[in-house]
Design an enzyme around this catalytic site. Structure first.
Site, mmCIF file in Angstrom:
data_model
loop_
_atom_site.group_PDB
_atom_site.id
_atom_site.type_symbol
_atom_site.label_atom_id
_atom_site.label_comp_id
_atom_site.label_asym_id
_atom_site.label_seq_id
_atom_site.Cartn_x
_atom_site.Cartn_y
_atom_site.Cartn_z
ATOM 1 N N VAL A 14 0.863 -1.177 0.000
ATOM 2 C CA VAL A 14 0.000 0.000 0.000
ATOM 3 C C VAL A 14 0.903 1.231 0.000
ATOM 4 C CG1 VAL A 14 -0.178 0.163 2.511
ATOM 5 C CG2 VAL A 14 -1.980 1.142 1.101
ATOM 6 N N SER A 15 0.553 2.197 -0.818
ATOM 7 C CA SER A 15 1.278 3.467 -0.804
ATOM 8 C C SER A 15 0.620 4.374 0.225
ATOM 9 C CB SER A 15 1.245 4.138 -2.178
ATOM 10 O OG SER A 15 -0.071 4.535 -2.499
#
Length: 523
Positions: A14-15
């Site tokens: 996940v960014s």
């Protein structure tokens, strides 16, 4: 090909932006995939977790690289992800990863998208999903760029660290991804900026002289580093200091880096207070443009050891230095040498010249490499040193990994204590949330470092000792090429084989070689 061991590997990513905007949570992804494996009787062999990491490139994702490396070793037989775009948002990268897994006999499954990637229709669906993911990514990037360009045109700051100012957040808008920020003058730093402009515009000092004087006086950049020629130049050319906002100087940074120069950046009147006057700014720019014209290069000599030689005092790479000398008979000669790059760029406050004569240094390196080919005892010593260094280099990594994992355990314990304080002692919720956010950010940094260490250790532990026959063959071919290569190719060859060259006093010391599989295949 190694037969994969039975078991499932989980990959989650996940960014930072995705978690803030869409609520993608690493823990939620892991819980979902773990539950899925438990229901279907699958054994999890390892989990590869990337927190706050963009899916733009493969190279910048240590856990993905570790996963692919473990797949080659046959550590698992199936890869499970929450969604396909967790692997990559670029279709080309996604197809390359899937092809590599298929060649290794590793199955693939996405929890969200249910189709068989081994069938023709499944592969077609995968390609379509990859195309959709890349379109989604490009759309997001374009929307973000468009918004930032609009902010710049309104004279608003888009963020970044700059000497003389501090970024202050005014308020948060309805869209959580947009923050309204402004620049506030930092008086102490602003005084340094004004002095740099005055030294260049009115005192006639050059870039290196300015950097040298600032460093001798103990001043530092915004990041706490000594001033350099490049840093002073950037300050003098930045219209921010005269009250302007400049944006989009470089485009497509991820692909083009510094080469993606935009000839028509956005320059608008800013909302912030200027630090230098328009008169001083104009004077400095006119003088800079006048000095920036490059004279024709008279000396055409080469410096093949640039960046390989290491300064004996500070360890910086040593760079080319030429001195024009006129003999008694009027003849002009150019003397070549290598000097400390930190001294050349930042002045005597940082280091000394520590010059080495280029002819002597280059001849010493060439003779040393030749000697390793023709003398068995020297060759044996080279191989023993290379293998000993490769073996020893993993020990500090393993020690650091153990320390990082211990810190992560302690971090979890601190979280539990804060929860107990909240439940038992009636601590205010805002205080709890603030402390947990700090611990979360610290945990993400530690987990990112753990991923990097695991990937480095996995690569080193799999590397067998370098055989003596391979080293001899490599050095023999290398020496032949080096003798017949033109100067520019000599430099490329040396940088391929030599990692670093120590300097002792005014002469060449130890030479550290890079003898990996890629180099062996090249020669």
């Amino acid at each position: 090909m190694v037969e994969p061991r039975q078991g499932v590997a989980l990959y989650v990513r996940v960014s930072t932006e995705e978690q803030a905007e869409y609520g993608y949570s690493i823990d939620a992804q892991l819980d979902t995939l773990r539950t899925f494996c438990k229901l279907h009787g699958k054994t999890i062999t390892d989990e590869y977790v990337e927190r706050g990491v963009s899916g733009t490139t493969i190279e910048g994702r240590p856990e993905l690289l570790r996963m692919l490396h473990d797949a080659e070793r046959g550590n698992f037989s199936e890869l499970l992800v929450w969604r396909i775009n967790r692997l990559s948002r670029k279709q080309l990268d996604l197809m390359q990863i899937m092809k590599q897994l298929e060649q290794l006999g590793v199955g693939f499954e996405s929890f969200t998208e249910k189709f068989d990637t081994s069938s023709p229709m499944g592969k077609f669906a995968l390609q379509m999903m990859g195309a959709v993911g890349e379109l989604e990514r490009n759309t997001i990037v374009e929307n973000v760029k468009s918004g930032m360009k609009q902010r710049a045109r309104r004279g608003q700051w888009n963020g970044g660290i700059v000497l003389g100012y501090e970024t202050t957040q005014l308020k948060a808008s309805g869209n959580r991804r947009e923050r309204v920020t402004t620049l506030e003058v930092v008086p102490e730093e602003a005084a340094i900026v004004r002095r740099i402009f005055e030294m260049y515009g009115t005192s006639g000092l050059g870039l290196k002289a300015i950097a040298n004087r600032l460093n001798h006086e103990g001043h530092r950049t915004k990041k706490g580093n000594p001033f350099s020629v490049y840093g002073v130049s950037e300050i003098l050319r930045n219209p921010l200091y005269v009250g302007k906002i400049r944006y989009n100087v470089r485009e497509n940074w991820a692909e083009k880096r510094r080469k993606g120069i935009n000839k028509h950046p956005i320059i608008a009147d800013g909302e912030h207070q200027p630090i230098v006057s328009q008169e001083l700014w104009d004077q400095v720019q006119a003088l800079y443009d006048k000095k920036s014209g490059r004279p024709p290069r008279v000396f055409q000599g080469s410096f093949p050891l640039t960046g390989l030689l290491r300064c004996p005092q500070c360890g910086s790479g040593m760079v080319a230095h030429r001195v024009k000398d006129t003999l008694k008979d009027g003849a002009v000669v150019y003397r070549r040498s290598y000097v400390c790059g930190a001294f050349r760029n930042k002045g005597s406050a940082v280091c000394k010249s520590n010059g080495v004569r280029a002819d002597e240094a280059e001849q010493a390196v060439f003779d040393r490499l030749k000697e390793a080919v023709v003398r068995p005892n020297v060759l044996r010593d080279v191989v023993d040193r290379v293998n000993a260094r490769r073996s020893a280099s993993s020990k500090p990594l393993a020690s650091e990994l153990k320390s990082v994992e211990k810190e992560l355990e302690q971090l979890n314990g601190r979280k539990e204590r804060w929860y107990r304080l909240y439940e038992e002692d009636g601590m205010e919720r805002d205080m709890l949330v603030g402390r947990l956010n700090e611990l979360k950010a610290q945990g993400e940094r530690l987990e990112a470092r753990r991923s990097e260490l695991r990937a480095e250790l996995a690569t080193q532990n799999d590397a067998p000792p370098v055989p003596r026959a391979v080293v001899k063959a490599t050095l023999t071919h290398f020496h032949r090429l080096l003798q017949n290569a033109p100067p520019e190719q000599q430099k490329a060859l040396l940088h391929l084989l030599v990692k670093r060259i120590e300097v002792k006093g005014r002469s060449v010391g130890a030479i550290e070689l890079t003898l990996d599989e890629r180099l062996q295949e090249t020669f």
